[in-house]
Design a protein around this motif. Structure first.
Motif, PDB file in Angstrom:
ATOM      1  N   GLY A   1      -4.300 -16.394  -9.245  1.00  0.00           N
ATOM      2  CA  GLY A   1      -4.093 -17.544 -10.118  1.00  0.00           C
ATOM      3  C   GLY A   1      -2.765 -17.493 -10.852  1.00  0.00           C
ATOM      4  N   ILE A   2      -2.414 -16.330 -11.364  1.00  0.00           N
ATOM      5  CA  ILE A   2      -1.113 -16.182 -12.037  1.00  0.00           C
ATOM      6  C   ILE A   2       0.017 -16.440 -11.050  1.00  0.00           C
TER       7      ILE A   2
ATOM      8  N   SER B   1       4.521 -19.554  -9.121  1.00  0.00           N
ATOM      9  CA  SER B   1       5.218 -20.065  -7.940  1.00  0.00           C
ATOM     10  C   SER B   1       5.353 -21.580  -7.936  1.00  0.00           C
ATOM     11  N   GLY B   2       4.617 -22.255  -8.793  1.00  0.00           N
ATOM     12  CA  GLY B   2       4.663 -23.709  -8.821  1.00  0.00           C
ATOM     13  C   GLY B   2       3.603 -24.370  -7.959  1.00  0.00           C
ATOM     14  N   MET B   3       2.754 -23.590  -7.291  1.00  0.00           N
ATOM     15  CA  MET B   3       1.726 -24.167  -6.425  1.00  0.00           C
ATOM     16  C   MET B   3       0.662 -24.933  -7.214  1.00  0.00           C
ATOM     17  N   ALA B   4       0.557 -24.710  -8.504  1.00  0.00           N
ATOM     18  CA  ALA B   4      -0.408 -25.443  -9.326  1.00  0.00           C
ATOM     19  C   ALA B   4       0.177 -26.755  -9.829  1.00  0.00           C
TER      20      ALA B   4
ATOM     21  N   LYS C   1       5.501 -30.544  -7.332  1.00  0.00           N
ATOM     22  CA  LYS C   1       6.281 -29.583  -6.545  1.00  0.00           C
ATOM     23  C   LYS C   1       5.762 -29.512  -5.115  1.00  0.00           C
ATOM     24  N   VAL C   2       4.447 -29.516  -4.964  1.00  0.00           N
ATOM     25  CA  VAL C   2       3.842 -29.468  -3.629  1.00  0.00           C
ATOM     26  C   VAL C   2       4.173 -30.742  -2.855  1.00  0.00           C
TER      27      VAL C   2
ATOM     28  N   SER D   1      11.579 -24.863  -1.895  1.00  0.00           N
ATOM     29  CA  SER D   1      11.289 -23.603  -2.572  1.00  0.00           C
ATOM     30  C   SER D   1       9.912 -23.036  -2.229  1.00  0.00           C
ATOM     31  N   LEU D   2       8.936 -23.890  -1.933  1.00  0.00           N
ATOM     32  CA  LEU D   2       7.604 -23.370  -1.595  1.00  0.00           C
ATOM     33  C   LEU D   2       7.592 -22.658  -0.248  1.00  0.00           C
ATOM     34  N   ALA D   3       8.578 -22.934   0.590  1.00  0.00           N
ATOM     35  CA  ALA D   3       8.670 -22.202   1.863  1.00  0.00           C
ATOM     36  C   ALA D   3       8.903 -20.717   1.574  1.00  0.00           C
ATOM     37  N   PHE D   4       9.672 -20.416   0.536  1.00  0.00           N
ATOM     38  CA  PHE D   4       9.904 -19.022   0.166  1.00  0.00           C
ATOM     39  C   PHE D   4       8.622 -18.384  -0.389  1.00  0.00           C
ATOM     40  N   VAL D   5       7.838 -19.175  -1.132  1.00  0.00           N
ATOM     41  CA  VAL D   5       6.554 -18.686  -1.644  1.00  0.00           C
ATOM     42  C   VAL D   5       5.638 -18.354  -0.469  1.00  0.00           C
ATOM     43  N   MET D   6       5.542 -19.273   0.496  1.00  0.00           N
ATOM     44  CA  MET D   6       4.677 -19.053   1.645  1.00  0.00           C
ATOM     45  C   MET D   6       5.188 -17.904   2.518  1.00  0.00           C
ATOM     46  N   GLY D   7       6.500 -17.798   2.654  1.00  0.00           N
ATOM     47  CA  GLY D   7       7.070 -16.684   3.418  1.00  0.00           C
ATOM     48  C   GLY D   7       6.770 -15.345   2.758  1.00  0.00           C
ATOM     49  N   GLY D   8       6.905 -15.296   1.439  1.00  0.00           N
ATOM     50  CA  GLY D   8       6.587 -14.063   0.711  1.00  0.00           C
ATOM     51  C   GLY D   8       5.115 -13.701   0.826  1.00  0.00           C
ATOM     52  N   ALA D   9       4.251 -14.715   0.760  1.00  0.00           N
ATOM     53  CA  ALA D   9       2.813 -14.470   0.901  1.00  0.00           C
ATOM     54  C   ALA D   9       2.490 -13.977   2.315  1.00  0.00           C
ATOM     55  N   SER D  10       3.128 -14.567   3.313  1.00  0.00           N
ATOM     56  CA  SER D  10       2.882 -14.147   4.700  1.00  0.00           C
ATOM     57  C   SER D  10       3.340 -12.709   4.928  1.00  0.00           C
TER      58      SER D  10
END
Length: 137
Positions: A14-15, A20-23, A27-28, A41-50
């Motif tokens: 959740g944090i 990341s801005g997903m909430a 942004k989404v 920017s969310l592509a970097f969030v998803m890349g980091g998560a992957s």
């Protein structure tokens, strides 16, 4: 012990969604708007998560069994069928319209995002309808 670690994992998740801005549905939606005000920017969030998941799975699969369970609970090979594709399409359409997927929607509710007051009841109604239809089939 599992409940405590589940709570900690959910809290970290959740944090991470908030940071990341997903909430933030704006942004989404800007990430999904590739022909308009696209925000990559969310592509970097998803890349980091992957990348994190890839490394985590490689470490976990070296173990004979999970730390808090008797065995790994992994899905077996399955078919790509109409219910799977229908559910994926409904999920994607809902995400595109509302700017939320389920995890960030719950997180955004806790930070007072007004759109969640419409999205979450609709999501829960959809889950209930899907469960009802699956039991009838």
């Amino acid at each position: 012990m599992r409940i405590l670690f589940g709570f900690i994992a959910g809290l970290v998740f959740g944090i991470g969604l908030i940071l990341s801005g997903m909430a933030n549905p704006a942004k989404v939606l800007n990430f999904l708007d590739i022909f308009g005000a696209w925000d990559p920017s969310l592509a970097f969030v998803m890349g980091g998560a992957s990348l994190t998941a890839f490394i985590g799975f490689r470490i976990a699969w070296r173990r004979a069994r999970p730390v808090l369970m008797e065995r790994f609970d992994l899905p077996g090979p399955g078919r790509i069928d109409a219910p799977l594709l229908t559910g994926a399409a409904i999920f994607g359409i809902g995400w595109g319209i509302g700017g939320y997927c389920p995890g960030p929607a719950w997180t955004a509710l806790l930070i007072g995002a007004p759109g969640t007051l419409a999205f979450l009841p609709a999501m829960l109604a959809g889950l209930a309808a899907g469960t009802y239809l699956k039991k009838r089939a």
